[in-house]
Design a protein around this motif. Sequence first.
Motif, PDB file in Angstrom:
ATOM      1  N   ARG A 121       1.471  -9.320   6.211  1.00 24.47           N
ATOM      2  CA  ARG A 121       0.559  -9.605   5.094  1.00 24.47           C
ATOM      3  C   ARG A 121       1.423 -10.947   4.145  1.00 24.47           C
ATOM      4  O   ARG A 121       0.854 -12.049   3.729  1.00 24.47           O
ATOM      5  N   ARG A 168       0.777  -1.132   0.055  1.00 25.59           N
ATOM      6  CA  ARG A 168       0.187  -0.102   0.083  1.00 25.59           C
ATOM      7  C   ARG A 168       0.846   1.302  -0.019  1.00 25.59           C
ATOM      8  O   ARG A 168       0.362   2.437  -0.195  1.00 25.59           O
ATOM      9  N   GLU A 172      -1.574  -4.256   8.116  1.00 24.20           N
ATOM     10  CA  GLU A 172      -1.425  -3.660   6.917  1.00 24.20           C
ATOM     11  C   GLU A 172       0.154  -3.686   6.438  1.00 24.20           C
ATOM     12  O   GLU A 172       0.577  -3.355   5.618  1.00 24.20           O
ATOM     13  N   GLU A 173       0.840  -4.160   7.568  1.00 24.99           N
ATOM     14  CA  GLU A 173       2.329  -4.144   6.961  1.00 24.99           C
ATOM     15  C   GLU A 173       2.803  -5.397   6.371  1.00 24.99           C
ATOM     16  O   GLU A 173       2.173  -6.448   6.277  1.00 24.99           O
ATOM     17  N   ASP A 204      -7.221 -10.385   3.347  1.00 28.53           N
ATOM     18  CA  ASP A 204      -7.950  -9.046   4.052  1.00 28.53           C
ATOM     19  C   ASP A 204      -8.483  -9.358   5.289  1.00 28.53           C
ATOM     20  O   ASP A 204      -8.337  -8.516   6.316  1.00 28.53           O
ATOM     21  N   CYS A 216      -5.582 -10.242   8.118  1.00 29.94           N
ATOM     22  CA  CYS A 216      -4.992  -9.078   8.438  1.00 29.94           C
ATOM     23  C   CYS A 216      -5.801  -7.716   9.055  1.00 29.94           C
ATOM     24  O   CYS A 216      -5.036  -6.975   9.674  1.00 29.94           O
ATOM     25  N   GLU A 217      -6.944  -7.463   8.538  1.00 33.67           N
ATOM     26  CA  GLU A 217      -7.595  -6.405   9.135  1.00 33.67           C
ATOM     27  C   GLU A 217      -7.928  -6.437  10.735  1.00 33.67           C
ATOM     28  O   GLU A 217      -8.112  -5.399  11.302  1.00 33.67           O
TER      29      GLU A 217
END
Length: 93
Positions: free
Chosen positions: A55, A6, A50-51, A40, A43-44
């Motif tokens: 992930r 991201r 988000e790293e 998703d 990880c959420e």
Amino acid sequence: MIVELRTGSDRRSNMNKMGEEMIAGKFDSRTFANMNVALDRVCEKVPHGEEHVVRKRVAKQIIKCATSGRTTLSDLTAAGQRALIKVATVASK
């Protein structure tokens, strides 16, 4: 590859796209979609989910699960969660 970057340089972004194409070519569209949703979802729910390193670890286990033929969303999500449990167990020792 299903690991999203991201943030980062354009070079990383291009590498991510190439990896995603390589992974997507190995699985049908439904499995690939399930893999992304599982990544998703797992990880959420965790700090630092988000790293990239987090992930990536989760994605590797999801890919391993899908490669073995277990491709349902629940199987893939469980595989991702197990990856995080392994990390937590090792870190606590």
